[in-house]
Write a protein that holds these residues in place. Structure first.
Motif, PDB file in Angstrom:
ATOM      1  N   LYS A 241       0.829  -1.211   0.000  1.00 16.20           N
ATOM      2  CA  LYS A 241       0.000   0.000   0.000  1.00 16.20           C
ATOM      3  C   LYS A 241       0.861   1.258   0.000  1.00 16.20           C
ATOM      4  CE  LYS A 241      -4.249  -1.669   2.119  1.00 16.20           C
ATOM      5  NZ  LYS A 241      -4.348  -2.400   3.389  1.00 16.20           N
ATOM      6  N   LEU A 242       2.143   1.088   0.336  1.00 22.28           N
ATOM      7  CA  LEU A 242       3.032   2.247   0.451  1.00 22.28           C
ATOM      8  C   LEU A 242       3.100   3.121  -0.807  1.00 22.28           C
ATOM      9  CD1 LEU A 242       6.287   1.358   2.399  1.00 22.28           C
ATOM     10  CD2 LEU A 242       4.488   2.958   3.004  1.00 22.28           C
ATOM     11  N   CYS A 252       6.305  10.527   2.814  1.00 24.00           N
ATOM     12  CA  CYS A 252       7.497   9.711   2.531  1.00 24.00           C
ATOM     13  C   CYS A 252       8.279   9.438   3.805  1.00 24.00           C
ATOM     14  CB  CYS A 252       8.406  10.422   1.534  1.00 24.00           C
ATOM     15  SG  CYS A 252       7.677  10.545  -0.094  1.00 24.00           S
ATOM     16  N   LEU A 253       8.440  10.498   4.632  1.00 27.33           N
ATOM     17  CA  LEU A 253       9.208  10.333   5.861  1.00 27.33           C
ATOM     18  C   LEU A 253       8.472   9.405   6.828  1.00 27.33           C
ATOM     19  CD1 LEU A 253      10.571  13.963   6.430  1.00 27.33           C
ATOM     20  CD2 LEU A 253      11.636  12.030   5.245  1.00 27.33           C
ATOM     21  N   ARG A 254       7.151   9.554   6.896  1.00 33.30           N
ATOM     22  CA  ARG A 254       6.366   8.668   7.765  1.00 33.30           C
ATOM     23  C   ARG A 254       6.480   7.219   7.307  1.00 33.30           C
ATOM     24  NH1 ARG A 254       2.787  12.737   7.935  1.00 33.30           N
ATOM     25  NH2 ARG A 254       1.516  11.947   6.202  1.00 33.30           N
ATOM     26  N   ALA A 255       6.367   7.001   5.996  1.00 33.26           N
ATOM     27  CA  ALA A 255       6.445   5.638   5.458  1.00 33.26           C
ATOM     28  C   ALA A 255       7.799   5.015   5.768  1.00 33.26           C
ATOM     29  CB  ALA A 255       6.204   5.664   3.946  1.00 33.26           C
ATOM     30  N   ALA A 256       8.868   5.818   5.652  1.00 30.36           N
ATOM     31  CA  ALA A 256      10.211   5.314   5.950  1.00 30.36           C
ATOM     32  C   ALA A 256      10.302   4.884   7.410  1.00 30.36           C
ATOM     33  CB  ALA A 256      11.251   6.391   5.639  1.00 30.36           C
ATOM     34  N   ALA A 330       9.253  -6.050  -6.401  1.00 31.66           N
ATOM     35  CA  ALA A 330       8.328  -6.866  -7.191  1.00 31.66           C
ATOM     36  C   ALA A 330       7.112  -6.033  -7.618  1.00 31.66           C
ATOM     37  CB  ALA A 330       7.882  -8.082  -6.380  1.00 31.66           C
ATOM     38  N   PHE A 331       6.669  -5.155  -6.728  1.00 32.52           N
ATOM     39  CA  PHE A 331       5.524  -4.298  -7.028  1.00 32.52           C
ATOM     40  C   PHE A 331       5.828  -3.394  -8.231  1.00 32.52           C
ATOM     41  CE2 PHE A 331       3.258  -0.310  -6.675  1.00 32.52           C
ATOM     42  CZ  PHE A 331       1.967  -0.676  -6.329  1.00 32.52           C
ATOM     43  N   GLY A 352      -3.775  -5.341  -7.734  1.00 38.30           N
ATOM     44  CA  GLY A 352      -4.078  -4.959  -9.108  1.00 38.30           C
ATOM     45  C   GLY A 352      -4.432  -3.498  -9.313  1.00 38.30           C
ATOM     46  N   GLU A 353      -5.302  -2.981  -8.437  1.00 39.96           N
ATOM     47  CA  GLU A 353      -5.788  -1.625  -8.656  1.00 39.96           C
ATOM     48  C   GLU A 353      -4.678  -0.587  -8.488  1.00 39.96           C
ATOM     49  OE1 GLU A 353      -9.212   1.094  -6.777  1.00 39.96           O
ATOM     50  OE2 GLU A 353      -9.546  -1.084  -6.633  1.00 39.96           O
ATOM     51  N   ALA A 354      -3.879  -0.766  -7.432  1.00 40.70           N
ATOM     52  CA  ALA A 354      -2.756   0.145  -7.194  1.00 40.70           C
ATOM     53  C   ALA A 354      -1.762   0.079  -8.356  1.00 40.70           C
ATOM     54  CB  ALA A 354      -2.057  -0.210  -5.880  1.00 40.70           C
ATOM     55  N   LEU A 355      -1.534  -1.123  -8.851  1.00 45.16           N
ATOM     56  CA  LEU A 355      -0.602  -1.296  -9.980  1.00 45.16           C
ATOM     57  C   LEU A 355      -1.106  -0.515 -11.186  1.00 45.16           C
ATOM     58  CD1 LEU A 355       0.042  -5.160  -9.790  1.00 45.16           C
ATOM     59  CD2 LEU A 355       1.609  -3.339  -9.112  1.00 45.16           C
TER      60      LEU A 355
END
Ligand SMILES: [Zn+2]
Length: 401
Positions: A241-242, A252-256, A330-331, A352-355
């Motif tokens: 989901k990232l 970005c900083l939060r995700a890291a 892989a994503f 699929g949808e995010a891709l």
């Protein structure tokens, strides 16, 4: 069933090891009967197993160790060594066989002090009269000093000693060591072979097995973990989901931070399970159990254990981060495949949808750039860059637009 059944998609390697184990068995049998050794033998005293992560180089080495220690009575009736059930096979596979010593890096390097006892043991005869086996799981992490210690032992091995070295590629091992080894290359097993193994061996539903095998792209252990561990599935779902969340700097900083925290939590859990128990066991072994006070001169030994535990925590955190980075790679490969309209199988069909969204939002060049940013992050982590710093640089580079 034999020990080779667990090596998924490695038929060639299994055949070579099987032949060597039979000849090794003939050698031991001849010696026990005081007969001259058979003249032609496929057995040798040093082996190097290479192959991509997850292909099962450690498992291959361990299966071979089991076959060499097999004491099944069926061997006398023409059975193959490596039954998987006898005491020799069983304890070798579990890692508790007295004549199988496993060396695994706990930090980024295998230190010479961690090799010293093992090298000494390699010059002794096996306790059970078969083979003295030294299995080095991360030979690429031998540093200059510890590699030289291994080299001396591999150059002049005791007659019943077998070195099994595992590394990603031959280039990861000192040329002087690898020239003395018989080299076997494992290949990435096909998605079908991994799925089939999960169904056959672990009794997993075919659909779950197929999706886990596809998502992990031939990494056997990770596929099994994904198929059997709900927490691993949750972790992966969060990682996938990232990419859609990375729209501004704060995100970005939060995700890291989240990625690094999740990895640190893995390391903390492992430490909680192991560290205290190990320390107690060591103290008891040092004689503290009686008086409660440790004998003189033992502080150094405890310090060594604590150092090892600290290195292990760092390594666990790094390994756990690496799994997340693998999922991200892989994503974006899937995004690239959609952008290029290639008909390769999509690894992350469940995202699929995010891709689709990311594929529409950008050009293949920017997707390639993102895949490179993930590799750069992995390399930085290998060079011991502080994890948060490396991961922040990566999530900033992954930002959409
Ligand atoms: Zn056996």
């Amino acid at each position: 069933m034999t020990v080779w059944d667990d090596l998924v998609g490695q038929e060639k390697v299994s055949a070579v090891l099987d032949a060597a184990a039979r000849d090794a068995d003939a050698l031991v049998t001849a010696a026990a009967a005081d007969e001259p050794p058979p003249t032609a033998s496929k057995m040798t005293h040093a082996w190097l197993f290479t192959g991509p992560p997850g292909a099962g180089r450690n498992q291959a080495a361990r299966a071979f160790a089991a076959a060499l220690q097999c004491v099944s009575p069926d061997r006398a009736l023409g059975g193959v060594p490596g039954c998987g059930f006898c005491d020799g096979c069983h304890t070798a596979l579990l890692g508790t066989h007295a004549d199988v010593t496993t060396v695994a890096a706990v930090g980024s390097e295998i230190l010479v002090k961690d090799m010293r006892d093992t090298v000494r043991k390699s010059f002794t005869s096996p306790a059970n009269g078969r083979w003295q086996i030294i299995l080095v799981e991360d030979a690429e992490r031998l540093n200059e000093k510890s590699a030289n210690a291994v080299l001396k032992a591999v150059e002049e091995p005791a007659s019943r000693t077998v070195w099994l070295l595992c590394a990603p590629s031959v280039e990861d091992v000192l040329p002087t060591i690898r020239s003395r080894c018989r080299h076997l290359t494992l290949r990435t097993p096909s998605v079908e072979a991994v799925a089939d193994m999960l169904v056959r061996r672990d009794g997993i539903e075919p659909e779950v097995a197929a999706s886990a095998a596809r998502a992990t792209q031939g990494h056997v252990d990770r596929a099994r973990r994904l198929a059997t561990d709900p927490a691993a599935r949750e972790r992966r779902a969060a990682v996938l989901k990232l990419p859609l969340r990375l729209d501004e700097v704060g995100a970005c900083l939060r995700a890291a931070q989240e990625l690094v925290d999740a990895a640190a939590e893995d390391a903390r859990q492992l430490a909680e399970e192991m560290d205290g128990k190990e320390t107690e066991e060591l103290k008891a072994a040092l004689g503290a159990a009686q008086g409660g006070r440790l004998p003189r001169g033992t502080a150094g030994v405890i310090k060594d254990l604590e150092d090892m535990q600290k290195r292990r925590r760092t390594r666990t955190q790094r390994d756990s981060l690496d799994v997340a980075l693998g999922d991200l790679t892989a994503f974006y490969r899937d995004v690239l495949a959609l952008q290029l309209g290639t008909r390769v199988a999509i690894a992350n069909a469940d995202a699929g949808e995010a891709l689709e969204r990311l594929a529409r939002a950008g050009a293949p060049e920017s997707t390639l750039r993102r895949i490179e940013a993930i590799s750069a992050c992995r390399e930085a982590l290998d060079r011991n860059v502080a994890p948060l710093l490396a991961v922040e640089a990566m999530t900033m580079a992954l930002r959409a637009g």
